[in-house]
Design a protein around this motif. Sequence first.
Motif, PDB file in Angstrom:
ATOM      1  N   ALA A   1       0.831  -1.199   0.000  1.00  0.00           N
ATOM      2  CA  ALA A   1       0.000   0.000   0.000  1.00  0.00           C
ATOM      3  C   ALA A   1       0.862   1.245   0.000  1.00  0.00           C
ATOM      4  O   ALA A   1       1.967   1.269   0.521  1.00  0.00           O
ATOM      5  CB  ALA A   1      -0.904  -0.006   1.228  1.00  0.00           C
TER       6      ALA A   1
ATOM      7  N   LYS B   1      -5.584   9.800  -1.436  1.00  0.00           N
ATOM      8  CA  LYS B   1      -4.879   8.530  -1.276  1.00  0.00           C
ATOM      9  C   LYS B   1      -5.442   7.482  -2.230  1.00  0.00           C
ATOM     10  O   LYS B   1      -4.692   6.736  -2.875  1.00  0.00           O
ATOM     11  CB  LYS B   1      -4.999   8.049   0.167  1.00  0.00           C
ATOM     12  CG  LYS B   1      -4.201   6.789   0.473  1.00  0.00           C
ATOM     13  CD  LYS B   1      -4.292   6.395   1.948  1.00  0.00           C
ATOM     14  CE  LYS B   1      -3.552   7.391   2.808  1.00  0.00           C
ATOM     15  NZ  LYS B   1      -3.467   6.936   4.229  1.00  0.00           N
ATOM     16  N   GLN B   2      -6.763   7.425  -2.352  1.00  0.00           N
ATOM     17  CA  GLN B   2      -7.392   6.450  -3.253  1.00  0.00           C
ATOM     18  C   GLN B   2      -6.991   6.701  -4.707  1.00  0.00           C
ATOM     19  O   GLN B   2      -6.648   5.771  -5.435  1.00  0.00           O
ATOM     20  CB  GLN B   2      -8.908   6.509  -3.109  1.00  0.00           C
ATOM     21  CG  GLN B   2      -9.438   5.972  -1.789  1.00  0.00           C
ATOM     22  CD  GLN B   2     -10.933   6.223  -1.618  1.00  0.00           C
ATOM     23  OE1 GLN B   2     -11.505   7.132  -2.238  1.00  0.00           O
ATOM     24  NE2 GLN B   2     -11.562   5.425  -0.766  1.00  0.00           N
ATOM     25  N   VAL B   3      -7.042   7.962  -5.107  1.00  0.00           N
ATOM     26  CA  VAL B   3      -6.695   8.308  -6.495  1.00  0.00           C
ATOM     27  C   VAL B   3      -5.225   8.010  -6.762  1.00  0.00           C
ATOM     28  O   VAL B   3      -4.862   7.468  -7.817  1.00  0.00           O
ATOM     29  CB  VAL B   3      -7.024   9.785  -6.778  1.00  0.00           C
ATOM     30  CG1 VAL B   3      -6.460  10.217  -8.127  1.00  0.00           C
ATOM     31  CG2 VAL B   3      -8.531  10.013  -6.722  1.00  0.00           C
ATOM     32  N   HIS B   4      -4.366   8.338  -5.801  1.00  0.00           N
ATOM     33  CA  HIS B   4      -2.942   8.110  -5.981  1.00  0.00           C
ATOM     34  C   HIS B   4      -2.640   6.616  -6.096  1.00  0.00           C
ATOM     35  O   HIS B   4      -1.867   6.202  -6.969  1.00  0.00           O
ATOM     36  CB  HIS B   4      -2.175   8.718  -4.804  1.00  0.00           C
ATOM     37  CG  HIS B   4      -0.704   8.820  -5.033  1.00  0.00           C
ATOM     38  ND1 HIS B   4      -0.137   9.799  -5.822  1.00  0.00           N
ATOM     39  CD2 HIS B   4       0.334   8.050  -4.586  1.00  0.00           C
ATOM     40  CE1 HIS B   4       1.175   9.639  -5.849  1.00  0.00           C
ATOM     41  NE2 HIS B   4       1.482   8.589  -5.103  1.00  0.00           N
ATOM     42  N   GLU B   5      -3.248   5.823  -5.230  1.00  0.00           N
ATOM     43  CA  GLU B   5      -3.002   4.390  -5.257  1.00  0.00           C
ATOM     44  C   GLU B   5      -3.535   3.740  -6.528  1.00  0.00           C
ATOM     45  O   GLU B   5      -3.005   2.719  -6.980  1.00  0.00           O
ATOM     46  CB  GLU B   5      -3.609   3.726  -4.026  1.00  0.00           C
ATOM     47  CG  GLU B   5      -2.885   4.098  -2.735  1.00  0.00           C
ATOM     48  CD  GLU B   5      -3.544   3.509  -1.496  1.00  0.00           C
ATOM     49  OE1 GLU B   5      -4.635   2.931  -1.638  1.00  0.00           O
ATOM     50  OE2 GLU B   5      -2.964   3.639  -0.413  1.00  0.00           O
ATOM     51  N   ALA B   6      -4.569   4.343  -7.144  1.00  0.00           N
ATOM     52  CA  ALA B   6      -5.136   3.785  -8.368  1.00  0.00           C
ATOM     53  C   ALA B   6      -4.295   4.102  -9.600  1.00  0.00           C
ATOM     54  O   ALA B   6      -4.412   3.419 -10.631  1.00  0.00           O
ATOM     55  CB  ALA B   6      -6.556   4.321  -8.573  1.00  0.00           C
TER      56      ALA B   6
ATOM     57  N   GLU C   1      -3.023  15.278  -4.266  1.00  0.00           N
ATOM     58  CA  GLU C   1      -4.000  16.064  -3.511  1.00  0.00           C
ATOM     59  C   GLU C   1      -4.132  17.465  -4.099  1.00  0.00           C
ATOM     60  O   GLU C   1      -5.250  17.982  -4.256  1.00  0.00           O
ATOM     61  CB  GLU C   1      -3.591  16.130  -2.046  1.00  0.00           C
ATOM     62  CG  GLU C   1      -4.622  16.807  -1.165  1.00  0.00           C
ATOM     63  CD  GLU C   1      -4.327  16.594   0.309  1.00  0.00           C
ATOM     64  OE1 GLU C   1      -5.201  16.051   1.013  1.00  0.00           O
ATOM     65  OE2 GLU C   1      -3.225  16.967   0.751  1.00  0.00           O
TER      66      GLU C   1
ATOM     67  N   GLU D   1      -9.729  12.212 -11.959  1.00  0.00           N
ATOM     68  CA  GLU D   1      -8.928  11.014 -11.699  1.00  0.00           C
ATOM     69  C   GLU D   1      -8.261  10.532 -12.982  1.00  0.00           C
ATOM     70  O   GLU D   1      -7.089  10.117 -12.963  1.00  0.00           O
ATOM     71  CB  GLU D   1      -9.802   9.913 -11.107  1.00  0.00           C
ATOM     72  CG  GLU D   1      -9.032   8.650 -10.759  1.00  0.00           C
ATOM     73  CD  GLU D   1      -9.867   7.651  -9.971  1.00  0.00           C
ATOM     74  OE1 GLU D   1      -9.346   6.542  -9.723  1.00  0.00           O
ATOM     75  OE2 GLU D   1     -11.004   7.988  -9.591  1.00  0.00           O
TER      76      GLU D   1
ATOM     77  N   LYS E   1      -8.476  11.123   2.215  1.00  0.00           N
ATOM     78  CA  LYS E   1      -8.803   9.760   1.805  1.00  0.00           C
ATOM     79  C   LYS E   1      -8.974   9.682   0.298  1.00  0.00           C
ATOM     80  O   LYS E   1      -8.519   8.726  -0.348  1.00  0.00           O
ATOM     81  CB  LYS E   1     -10.081   9.306   2.510  1.00  0.00           C
ATOM     82  CG  LYS E   1     -10.481   7.876   2.190  1.00  0.00           C
ATOM     83  CD  LYS E   1     -11.742   7.480   2.962  1.00  0.00           C
ATOM     84  CE  LYS E   1     -12.152   6.062   2.620  1.00  0.00           C
ATOM     85  NZ  LYS E   1     -13.394   5.663   3.364  1.00  0.00           N
ATOM     86  N   ARG E   2      -9.616  10.690  -0.278  1.00  0.00           N
ATOM     87  CA  ARG E   2      -9.828  10.716  -1.732  1.00  0.00           C
ATOM     88  C   ARG E   2      -8.494  10.782  -2.470  1.00  0.00           C
ATOM     89  O   ARG E   2      -8.274  10.050  -3.431  1.00  0.00           O
ATOM     90  CB  ARG E   2     -10.692  11.928  -2.093  1.00  0.00           C
ATOM     91  CG  ARG E   2     -10.837  12.203  -3.577  1.00  0.00           C
ATOM     92  CD  ARG E   2     -11.619  11.123  -4.269  1.00  0.00           C
ATOM     93  NE  ARG E   2     -11.898  11.478  -5.645  1.00  0.00           N
ATOM     94  CZ  ARG E   2     -12.088  10.586  -6.613  1.00  0.00           C
ATOM     95  NH1 ARG E   2     -12.042   9.294  -6.352  1.00  0.00           N
ATOM     96  NH2 ARG E   2     -12.352  10.986  -7.835  1.00  0.00           N
TER      97      ARG E   2
END
Length: 416
Positions: A25, A36-41, A379, A388, A33-34
């Motif tokens: 991760a 982090k989700q976008v970055h990880e995707a 961010e 995204e 949180k948003r």
Amino acid sequence: MKQSLLALGMLAVLSMPLYLSAPAAAGSVEVSKRAKQVHEAALVIDTHLDTPANFERPGWSILDRHDHDGDQSQVDLPRMKEGGLDGGFWVIYTGQGDRDDAGNREARDHGLIRLTEIREMLAANPTSFELARTAADAKRIVAAGKRVSFISMENASPLASDPSLVSVYYDLGLRMLGITHVKNNDFGDSSTDAKGPEWKGLSPKGKALVAEANRLGLILDASHASDAVFDQLLELSKAPIVLSHTSADAEFDHPRNIDDARIKRLAEKGGVIHVNAYGGYLISIPKIPAREAALDALSEKYGDESSRDEAAIQAYLGERAKIDQQFPVPRANLDDYMRHLLHILKVAGPQHVGIGADWDGGGGVDGLEDVSALPRITERLLAAGYSEADIQDIWGGNLLRVLTQVEAVAEKSKQK
């Protein structure tokens, strides 16, 4: 010093298939949180990692966290995982030396040794890193939970004694080629050589190298090159070109940056500009002669960075801090970096922009000190209204699209 012929012989072993590990991760930096989700995707690729200069440093390992090294080390596996950095281009950097026969041979040997060091690092860590040769490789390697390892060359001087060596480099994994560094060379003019232009762009050898890069399937990189070299690369190359680590003239007028008109032309030809985080190219930092003299003396005292062991690093950083206190200068920060990035995005569009922060080569600013902080860029991009899909393009999609186009041009040339 390693024997380059022996090293090349060993590379047949290094090209054996590598195997898989579980993904990790991203992100210990505090972001939404948003974000982090976008970055990880996203598939997060940086186009300019000077970290190979550390690979032979005594006691240094890519597997260990080196944040205590300060500006001496910004990229390692733990921080790549924390920052969601899926990989990038490990750089074969060669400083521009003398251009006589002896100097060219020295550059040739240095380049081959640095290439070998990169390949040895990959061979030693097969569950964490894998060599990527194609855009498809990058996606497969990330899916396997490993870090994508492309190879690039900054400054073509290792090829000066024998330009045909470029095909050897290609066979051993090279996929991006930068023409110059801070001085003119046998292939073209630099943007920062105090002597001014020598070739009025590319030399005859440089033009031939462009054709050979297209034939092989190498991305051409115009960072550090003069405006005339940029113009000629854009005209001569049959495939899109990139700027692997360059910022905006409109935000800070510096010879290493690029003007809006050229950014637009780069985009029109399908290319990508990857935005640099080198503070001296983002803001005006005055040259204080006494400070410069003190820094030069400090570098001479401790020698080449790649030869410093842990004790020498800490001693160097302690003395460097004293110089910074005695002769303070402004430091660029994340706001400065984002100002350049957002300006370039407006000029080129999100399909023609990427990230090439110059890590371990002088890049990094306050708030973006090492690769663990990369989610902060995501961010900021979300806050600026980018989608995204845009962010996925910026972090890796645009670069992989260019590589796919470069591969297609090379394949077409083989069919003739």
